[in-house]
Design an enzyme around this catalytic site. Structure first.
Site, PDB file in Angstrom:
ATOM      1  N   TYR A  92       0.841  -1.191   0.000  1.00 46.81           N
ATOM      2  CA  TYR A  92       0.000   0.000   0.000  1.00 46.81           C
ATOM      3  C   TYR A  92       0.879   1.245   0.000  1.00 46.81           C
ATOM      4  O   TYR A  92       2.092   1.166  -0.161  1.00 46.81           O
ATOM      5  CB  TYR A  92      -0.946  -0.018   1.193  1.00 46.81           C
ATOM      6  CG  TYR A  92      -2.107  -0.982   1.076  1.00 46.81           C
ATOM      7  CD1 TYR A  92      -2.299  -1.773  -0.047  1.00 46.81           C
ATOM      8  CD2 TYR A  92      -3.033  -1.092   2.090  1.00 46.81           C
ATOM      9  CE1 TYR A  92      -3.374  -2.642  -0.156  1.00 46.81           C
ATOM     10  CE2 TYR A  92      -4.112  -1.959   1.999  1.00 46.81           C
ATOM     11  CZ  TYR A  92      -4.273  -2.731   0.881  1.00 46.81           C
ATOM     12  OH  TYR A  92      -5.338  -3.588   0.785  1.00 46.81           O
ATOM     13  N   LEU A  93       0.297   2.404   0.206  1.00 49.69           N
ATOM     14  CA  LEU A  93       1.005   3.666  -0.012  1.00 49.69           C
ATOM     15  C   LEU A  93       2.301   3.797   0.791  1.00 49.69           C
ATOM     16  O   LEU A  93       3.356   4.060   0.221  1.00 49.69           O
ATOM     17  CB  LEU A  93       0.086   4.852   0.269  1.00 49.69           C
ATOM     18  CG  LEU A  93       0.665   6.199  -0.132  1.00 49.69           C
ATOM     19  CD1 LEU A  93       0.948   6.267  -1.625  1.00 49.69           C
ATOM     20  CD2 LEU A  93      -0.264   7.324   0.284  1.00 49.69           C
TER      21      LEU A  93
END
Length: 152
Positions: A92-93
């Site tokens: 994810y980010l």
């Protein structure tokens, strides 16, 4: 015990539900869904050949996402959550910022390991810092990517 899980899917945004295979949605499927989201990342590098290229976040956009996490942590605290999990895994980010493969930025959020770790370490604004005076035994949990993904 009640808790909230804070995450931003970043360059892995728009995936099919698990029961449909958890595969990346195509740009056509994203358009058809009429969802007001963007696939974003530290750099314009896709998570794999199955994923479309994300938009590279600007410094201002990073600050906005960071502030959204801080605001959400405050709301969780006000709601009496016992645990606030800052989820940094699964590509994810934040995990994308940690990776020298997914993060080729040449600003304060990239280049050397310290820059890539800037968000994960909370050097700008720290949702976990909001929990310095815990409410009802509250604690923050961070999930980090595998150390080998950090590179050198």
């Amino acid at each position: 015990m009640m808790g909230v899980h804070l995450a931003h899917s970043g360059r892995k945004a728009f995936s099919q539900p698990l029961w449909r295979g958890d595969q990346a949605m195509t740009p056509a499927e994203i358009d058809a869904a009429s969802i007001d989201w963007r696939r974003v990342g530290p750099s314009a590098i896709s998570a794999s050949s199955e994923w479309s290229t994300p938009e590279e976040l600007s410094i201002e956009e990073i600050a906005k996402i960071r502030q959204q996490h801080v605001d959400t942590a405050r709301r969780a605290n006000a709601a009496g959550m016992d645990v606030v999990e800052l989820h940094y895994g699964h590509g994810y980010l934040v995990a994308s910022f940690l990776s020298p493969i997914g993060n080729t930025r040449d600003d304060v959020y990239g280049t050397a390991r310290a820059g890539r770790m800037r968000i994960a370490r909370g050097e700008d604004a720290r949702p976990a810092q909001l929990l310095a005076e815990p409410h009802r035994g509250q604690r923050a949990i961070r999930h980090f990517a595998c150390p080998r993904a950090l590179g050198s």
